[in-house]
Design a protein around this motif. Structure first.
Motif, PDB file in Angstrom:
ATOM      1  N   UNK A   1      -3.259   7.190   5.841  1.00  0.00           N
ATOM      2  CA  UNK A   1      -4.596   7.793   5.901  1.00  0.00           C
ATOM      3  C   UNK A   1      -5.613   6.752   6.367  1.00  0.00           C
ATOM      4  N   UNK A   2      -5.438   5.518   5.909  1.00  0.00           N
ATOM      5  CA  UNK A   2      -6.292   4.442   6.414  1.00  0.00           C
ATOM      6  C   UNK A   2      -6.205   4.340   7.927  1.00  0.00           C
TER       7      UNK A   2
ATOM      8  N   UNK B   1       2.437   4.362   1.101  1.00  0.00           N
ATOM      9  CA  UNK B   1       2.459   4.652   2.535  1.00  0.00           C
ATOM     10  C   UNK B   1       1.559   5.815   2.899  1.00  0.00           C
ATOM     11  N   UNK B   2       1.489   6.802   2.011  1.00  0.00           N
ATOM     12  CA  UNK B   2       0.636   7.948   2.335  1.00  0.00           C
ATOM     13  C   UNK B   2      -0.812   7.484   2.491  1.00  0.00           C
ATOM     14  N   UNK B   3      -1.235   6.571   1.642  1.00  0.00           N
ATOM     15  CA  UNK B   3      -2.612   6.100   1.704  1.00  0.00           C
ATOM     16  C   UNK B   3      -2.812   5.143   2.870  1.00  0.00           C
ATOM     17  N   UNK B   4      -1.809   4.300   3.117  1.00  0.00           N
ATOM     18  CA  UNK B   4      -1.889   3.408   4.272  1.00  0.00           C
ATOM     19  C   UNK B   4      -2.035   4.214   5.546  1.00  0.00           C
TER      20      UNK B   4
ATOM     21  N   UNK C   1       0.855  -1.184   0.000  1.00  0.00           N
ATOM     22  CA  UNK C   1       0.000   0.000   0.000  1.00  0.00           C
ATOM     23  C   UNK C   1       0.891   1.233   0.000  1.00  0.00           C
TER      24      UNK C   1
END
Lengths: 277, 306, 474, 333
Positions: B124-125, B119-122, B117
């Motif tokens: 945010x998750x 990392x920025x999106x992970x 994933x």
């Protein structure tokens, strides 16, 4: 009894790791189809739907945002960076593993040490170089800069990998009529394929993860990569578009995870040769 | 024909193969690195590219800065704890993944996800996962009666406020990092284990060594080079990463409970505009880290040779 | 996020993936034929507006403006938190966009941007007086330079849940900080709903803390750019915040990001938050039953009767020195934007307010139902805030009325002095939230914490004085 | 077919002299064995010949042409490595065909040649297999077939039999000799095994510590060793040495026999104290001392001796080799 304990320990362990790794993704999956009204009520079950699911977020993601383009951009940059990385790292690794002596070892360590330079601020002086090449706001800027962190890793890995291939075989090829370069391409390179697969997959992961350079060099929305594109389009001011954000994150993670799943044995083999010798 | 001959000569081919990398690195790492160093001894600001050299005053200023000292401590704790957990859990996970079992593909897939994933999106998750109101973990705890009523294990308040309490926030940041790096570590360690000749372990088994004796006396020493490299990679990823901290806490909860050097450099240089001090923060630990890395790499090499 | 355009882009994307070669050349040629002789290009960089509708209006507006002026206008939107880093790298590169719109005063970029005194004078000539707080966010009195041009700003009122406040006997919400403490404590103890003022390392907390200090008649600096933070009134404010935290808040406020107080409000878990109307607008879309219960208060008054709020967003546009060649275009663009600010207000769903209230309302079709008799923006503004055109059916009328005189109680970062690089760094490195948090968490006494924060501020001020960008004495 | 000549070839690896001024000429069609203990420089010498290493000084000539600056592929040589170095990613056919494909030979010609080479070594049925599916002996044959397929001027073999078991090795040795004779290719064969050397070599070159000690036919090497090293290195069990009249006298265990069995006019008589006797089937080896010097004797099959007793033994003078005490060189006469 002991066997039963061992088995339950084994499956218990697996369950723990699977839950730990995948729980956030499960939430992403649910959130992707969840109405905001459902999502934003803290009394509702976050693990399932209280109100009927909706496709609105998916539609927003694919039809009204540039998400597909972010994916494509990431893919393009990834492929180009992998290509450049291989072109730079393969000969370097070959040279360090086969030709260079003591100074090569020091150079190898030197290349590794470039990882220690924090990228937090590097983007500011780098942007000067990017503008020197006239590549602002172009995917080329990323393609040019990303190898800075893929090349050291890949060189290091491939170097160890080449070392693990018996020297005899390469010399045999020399004697069988190959030039040094020919022996490399005809014999060493095919034998290093597991290592190269590993390098490709890892380089791609690193590229998809990068954030800071992409941020500094790309402003045109249509040229953004996945990480910055999503945060720009779907975090607006003080509002998070949770549904599309989560969906986008999940979808972006899947192809690569599949890659790892199917190539895991190869990657492991590649690393095994690479990291131990 | 002549060039071909030249390419057959080691003293030509060797440097020639290295030349592209060296030029590339000098341009894209060397130049910015030198510039960062120049920044750190100058008075450059974000809005003013014209600067003059002021000597070590930025370094003096940051050493005197309590926020910097706090970030330094945080960085060390953060890195050390994350890496320790990653190595231990990674080892266990690698052990598990070595075995044959049904559904192995699915497990592999799920376990690898965090690493793939972006990392920025992970992160945010996880921002949602650890939200002060909506955290699914808190919801579960409330459902199980462990939170939210006066006699609950974790207290009467409705949420744990993962990112709001200094200790829990640090735990959370570490957790996210472990979550992310664990798959990588497991894969590398798996590779290391596979590379240990079976005979050696079998010999130890014949000699009557139990599992832990085998682990500590045979497997771990043989794995040392692999573990060394794993630690190095994981350390670099942790030490220089600011994305997780930046997205989850911006260094908070105040006062700077999860601030690390990488995020502090960004905070000072970009948000605060003082590029010079930021460069000093970013480079402060470079010599130490470089030393450690060089030593570990040499140890690893030695361990391989013997 | 224009639906039509995006769909075309989507097609192109998938087309490249699937049909690839077949579709590719067609697009290339169609793109080429459009290109005529060399035209000038104006490149704009700004945030992706929190109200998507605004960008949907703005981008075509730019295109049209470009056609009228025979210029290609390119608008790039990035996340608000990335504006500074992006522009920093452009400054380092010496190349980039021609016009950058910040949402807070980019005063530390002063050496790298053009002096816009002429533009500001021209604007005043055309549109009348500029709101003083917005001038302070674009003008450095020490260097006497207009480093930016401020075309608009955003009101930062208090949002409260009427149903909750009714139950404790304050149906019109709090008027003073004292009210806030007393009644929201009651709401928390009786109804179990907390207050939502952040003390975190983020934007909204930064603003809330400033509003509190000003309302307590203190602040970081005075008009002469002298640090005045360490005074008994600051200690008083810090102690107030500590009490507020203990009685009405939860540890969540230390963890917040800018979205958190919105979400808390929407979740029905906040009795009062300090935010722009964005939280309310989000609620209208996602959880209308909450939105219907949200009402607004102007800035709360402190113990001596002062009441200030911090401007939530201040749109300051700069023209970098490297873009000098296009400065004339950029200036013209800004003037025209000011002239069209009724549209900006409308399309941002009243999120943006003008710096030039006296600018005339243009004639012709404006894309909204014309306000009867409105001559200047002020008239339009008053009408819309009296009767919110975006109110949901069945919603109470006149909710935004308390915000009609917002400019009277809204101040800039750095109030009562100018926004300066020193104020910017204090803002950017969260000195004030940290000062409040240390005491609220019981780690320091109010006096110690204020002293520490003041020392940090002095260091920052000294540093920027050495750069020649901040007045006052060290 | 070609000759190979080493002239004053020295190769240094840092401080270490791997070969030290070696002069050696290999005749056309000859099978020359480079024999020596490990570290004697024999492999280095072969790798120099192959072009895998560059000499520090001296020249190497193939067919009279100095090849110092010629790359391996242009030297027209073939080499069989100790590990066989089969390409693990290619089939047996492709392995054998590899040197030909590098030359861009036509497909049909390649097929014919590979089949010829495979037929020569009886590995025709293995052509579709991968190297990992072969036995040690089969791999060796594939490696040799690959080496010979393009008719090299010189064939280099680096201990090609050391990975085979004793029985295979015995058989393979015979085969090798037969092939080499049949094809007549000039061959340099490296080994540390003197049995192999004696059995295979037209001539043997003995190396020690980078220096060439003696070159000669197996008989010459055995009968007239040039110095103590060669004398001691060749022969099983090794030669006995004893100091006599300021010289070193060397005699082989098989000529050191009980007095009554020794014939000839001039004898050297020795009191031999036998401490232990090993029965090796066809013969026995006695371990004992003469004047405190350990000496071995090869005893006839049923000759009665007693462990722990002294016996009268003798060597015929013509069976004794004398060496200079300081230089270790043979003293003729």
């Amino acid at each position: 009894m002991k066997r039963f304990l061992a088995r339950s320990g084994f499956y218990g362990g697996l369950t723990f790791f699977v839950l730990f790794a995948a729980a956030p993704f499960y939430i992403m999956l649910i959130t992707m189809f969840k109405r905001n009204h459902d999502l934003l009520n803290p009394a509702n079950n976050p693990f399932f739907f209280t109100e009927p699911p909706t496709l609105d977020h998916v539609k927003l993601l694919f039809l009204q945002s540039l998400y597909p383009e972010f994916l494509l951009n990431t893919l393009l940059v990834g492929i180009a960076v992998v290509a450049i990385t291989l072109v730079l790292a393969v000969p370097a690794a070959f040279s360090l593993a086969r030709i260079a002596g003591g100074w090569g070892q020091n150079l190898a360590i030197g290349i590794f040490l470039t990882y220690l330079i924090p990228p937090t601020l590097l983007f500011i002086p780098l942007s000067r170089i990017i503008s020197l090449f006239g590549l602002e706001d172009s995917l080329w800027s990323l393609i040019l800069v990303y190898p800075t962190f893929t090349v050291p890793f890949c060189t290091w890995l491939l170097m160890s990998f080449f070392k693990s291939i018996p020297k005899d075989i390469e010399e045999q090829a020399l004697i069988d009529g190959c030039s040094r370069v020919g022996a490399f391409f005809r014999v060493l390179f095919p034998l290093a394929l597991p290592g190269i697969v590993t390098v490709i997959v890892f380089a791609f992961t690193l590229v998809a993860n990068e954030y800071i350079y992409a941020l500094a060099f790309i402003q045109d929305s249509a040229k953004k990569t996945i990480g910055i594109g999503m945060t720009t389009e779907l975090v607006r001011g003080d509002v998070f578009y949770w549904g599309p954000l989560m969906g986008g994150a999940l979808i972006a993670s899947i192809p690569e995870a599949l890659l790892y799943t199917f190539f895991l044995d190869r990657i492991v083999a590649g690393l095994a040769a690479g990291t131990t010798r | 024909m002549k060039t071909k001959r030249l390419l057959d000569r080691d003293e030509v081919l060797g440097p020639l193969c290295l030349l592209p990398v060296v030029i590339y690195m000098a341009l894209f790492i060397g130049f910015p690195f030198v510039m960062s160093f120049v920044y750190s001894i100058s008075n450059v600001t974000i809005g003013n590219p014209h600067y003059r050299i002021v000597g070590l005053q930025n370094f003096i200023a940051i050493v005197e800065d309590p926020v910097f000292r706090k970030s330094l401590v945080n960085t060390c704790i953060f890195t050390f704890v994350s890496i320790s957990i990653v190595i231990v859990l990674g080892h266990i996970l690698a052990e598990l993944l070595r075995r044959e079992f049904r559904g192995k593909w699915v497990v592999r897939f799920l376990v690898m996800l965090p690493w793939t994933a972006p990392i920025a999106l992970g992160a945010i998750g996880f921002l949602w996962f650890l939200d002060s109101v909506f955290s699914p973990i808190d919801w579960l705890l409330r459902t199980w009666g462990l939170l939210g009523s006066p006699d609950s294990l974790f207290g009467a308040q409705s949420n744990l406020y993962w990112l709001g309490r200094p200790e829990l926030a640090m735990t959370s940041v570490i957790l996210v990092h472990v979550w992310r790096i664990l798959p990588l570590a497991a894969v590398i360690l798996l590779a290391g284990m596979n590379a240990i000749p079976r005979e050696i372990i079998e010999a130890a088994q014949v000699d009557g060594a139990g599992y832990f004796r085998r682990l500590f006396h045979i497997i771990l020493p043989l794995l040392f080079p692999v573990i060394g490299v794993t630690i190095l990679f994981a350390t670099f990823f942790t030490f220089t990463d600011m994305t997780v901290v930046w997205i989850l806490t911006k260094g908070g909860p105040p006062p700077n409970s999860t601030q690390v050097l990488a995020s502090l450099a960004f905070l000072k240089g970009i948000a605060g505009g003082d590029l010079a001090q930021a460069a000093a923060v970013a480079l402060f630990f470079f010599p130490v880290l470089a030393g450690i890395a060089a030593i570990v790499l040499r140890l690893v090499k030695k361990a391989v040779v013997t | 996020m224009t639906g039509r355009i995006s769909r075309r882009r989507f097609l192109r994307t998938t087309g490249m993936g699937t049909v690839g070669l077949a579709l590719g050349p067609a697009i290339l040629t169609s793109g080429c034929t459009k290109k005529k002789a060399a035209r000038r290009t104006l490149r704009l960089l700004q945030w992706s507006h929190f109200v998507p509708r605004y960008d949907k209006w703005f981008d075509p507006y730019c295109k049209k403006w470009g056609e009228e002026h025979n210029v290609d206008v390119i608008v790039d939107h990035i996340s608000l938190s990335d504006l500074r880093s992006t522009f920093a790298s452009e400054v380092a590169a010496g190349r980039g966009h021609d016009l950058i719109e910040f949402i807070d005063p980019p005063s530390d970029f002063e050496p790298s941007v053009l002096d816009l005194s002429d533009l500001n004078q021209e604007a005043v000539k055309r549109f009348g007086a500029q709101l003083p707080a917005t001038t302070k966010s674009s003008y450095n009195p020490f260097t006497k330079k207009y480093y930016g041009f401020c075309h608009g700003w955003t009101i930062d009122p208090g949002d409260y849940r009427k149903s909750l406040w009714e139950k404790v006997g304050m149906p019109d919400g709090p008027r003073t900080w004292e009210d806030l403490l007393v009644y929201s404590a009651r709401i928390k103890s009786q109804l179990g709903v907390q207050n939502g003022i952040g003390i975190s390392q983020e934007l909204d907390s930064n603003m809330a803390e400033r509003a509190l200090l000003w309302s307590f008649d203190t602040g970081t600096q005075d008009e002469g750019e002298q640090v005045i933070l360490d005074n008994p009134k600051t200690v008083e404010a810090v102690k107030y915040m500590t009490e507020l935290y203990q009685k009405t808040l939860t540890p969540e406020v230390f963890s917040w990001n800018p979205a958190s107080n919105n979400q808390l409000l929407i979740a029905g878990k906040a009795s009062y938050i300090l935010n722009s109307i964005s939280a309310y607008r989000s609620a209208q879309k996602d959880v209308p039953e909450i939105a219907k219960d949200v009402f607004f208060t102007p800035a709360l008054k402190g113990p001596r009767g002062s009441g200030w709020a911090c401007q939530h967003v201040i749109y300051v546009s700069v023209i970098p020195t490297f873009a000098k060649a296009n400065a004339d275009l950029a200036k013209q663009f800004l003037l025209d934007l000011c002239a069209n600010y009724d549209r900006a207000m409308w399309e941002s769903e009243l999120y943006a307010s003008p710096s030039f209230f006296n600018a005339p309302v243009p004639e012709g079709d404006r894309g909204y139902t014309r306000v009867e008799g409105a001559k200047i923006l002020r008239d339009v503004f008053n009408a819309w805030f009296a009767n919110d055109p975006y109110a949901l059916p069945g919603e109470a009328k006149g909710k935004l009325l308390p915000l009609q005189d917002a400019e009277k109680w809204s101040a800039n970062v750095g109030h009562p002095g100018p926004a300066s690089p020193a104020e910017g760094e204090i803002f950017g490195t969260f000195v004030l939230p940290n000062m409040f948090a240390r005491v609220a968490q019981g780690k320091q006494s109010a006096e110690e914490s204020v002293k520490q924060a003041a020392a940090e501020c002095r260091k920052i001020f000294d540093k920027w004085r050495a750069q020649g960008l901040v007045g006052g004495k060290g | 077919m070609a000759t190979v000549e080493f002239r004053g070839v020295t190769k240094n690896f840092g401080q270490v002299k791997a070969t030290d001024g070696v002069d050696l000429a290999i005749k056309d069609g000859e099978l020359l064995v480079l024999l020596g203990p490990s570290g004697s420089g024999k492999s280095t010498l072969m790798r120099l010949c192959a072009g895998l290493e560059q000499p520090t000084s001296g020249t190497i000539a193939i067919d009279g042409v100095v090849v110092n600056d010629v790359s391996p592929r242009e030297r027209g040589i073939a080499m069989v490595f100790q590990s066989y170095a089969l390409y693990p990613h290619k089939t047996v056919f492709d392995n054998i065909a590899f040197p030909l494909t590098v030359e861009h030979m036509a497909k049909e010609d390649i097929r014919k040649k590979v089949e010829w080479a495979a037929g020569l070594f009886g590995i025709g049925r293995l052509l579709d297999r991968m190297p990992s599916q072969l036995s040690g002996g089969e791999r060796q044959r594939v490696a040799i077939a690959r080496a010979l397929v393009r008719r090299p001027r010189v064939l280099l073999m680096d201990e090609p039999l050391s990975n085979l078991d004793a029985k295979e090795r015995h058989y393979a040795r015979g085969e090798l000799k037969k092939f080499q004779r049949g094809i007549g290719v000039t061959t340099i064969y490296v080994t540390h095994d003197q049995v192999e050397a004696m059995g295979l070599g037209d001539r043997i070159a003995v190396l020690c510590e980078g220096r060439l000690r003696q070159v000669g036919t197996p008989e010459e090497i055995y009968d007239r060793p040039a110095d103590i090293f060669v004398a001691g290195f060749i022969g099983i069990p090794p030669m006995n040495f004893i100091e006599r009249e300021g010289r070193i006298a060397g005699f082989r265990p098989e000529v050191f026999r009980p007095l009554e069995l020794v014939q000839g006019d001039e004898l050297m008589r020795l009191r031999y104290r036998i401490e232990r006797v090993e029965n090796l089937g066809g013969y026995r080896v006695a371990y004992g001392v003469v004047d405190g010097t350990p000496i071995l004797a090869k005893l006839p099959h049923r000759y009665p001796v007693t462990e722990g007793e002294e016996h009268d033994f003798a060597v015929s003078i013509r069976d004794i080799h004398f060496f200079h005490k300081d230089t270790g060189l043979r003293i003729e006469g």
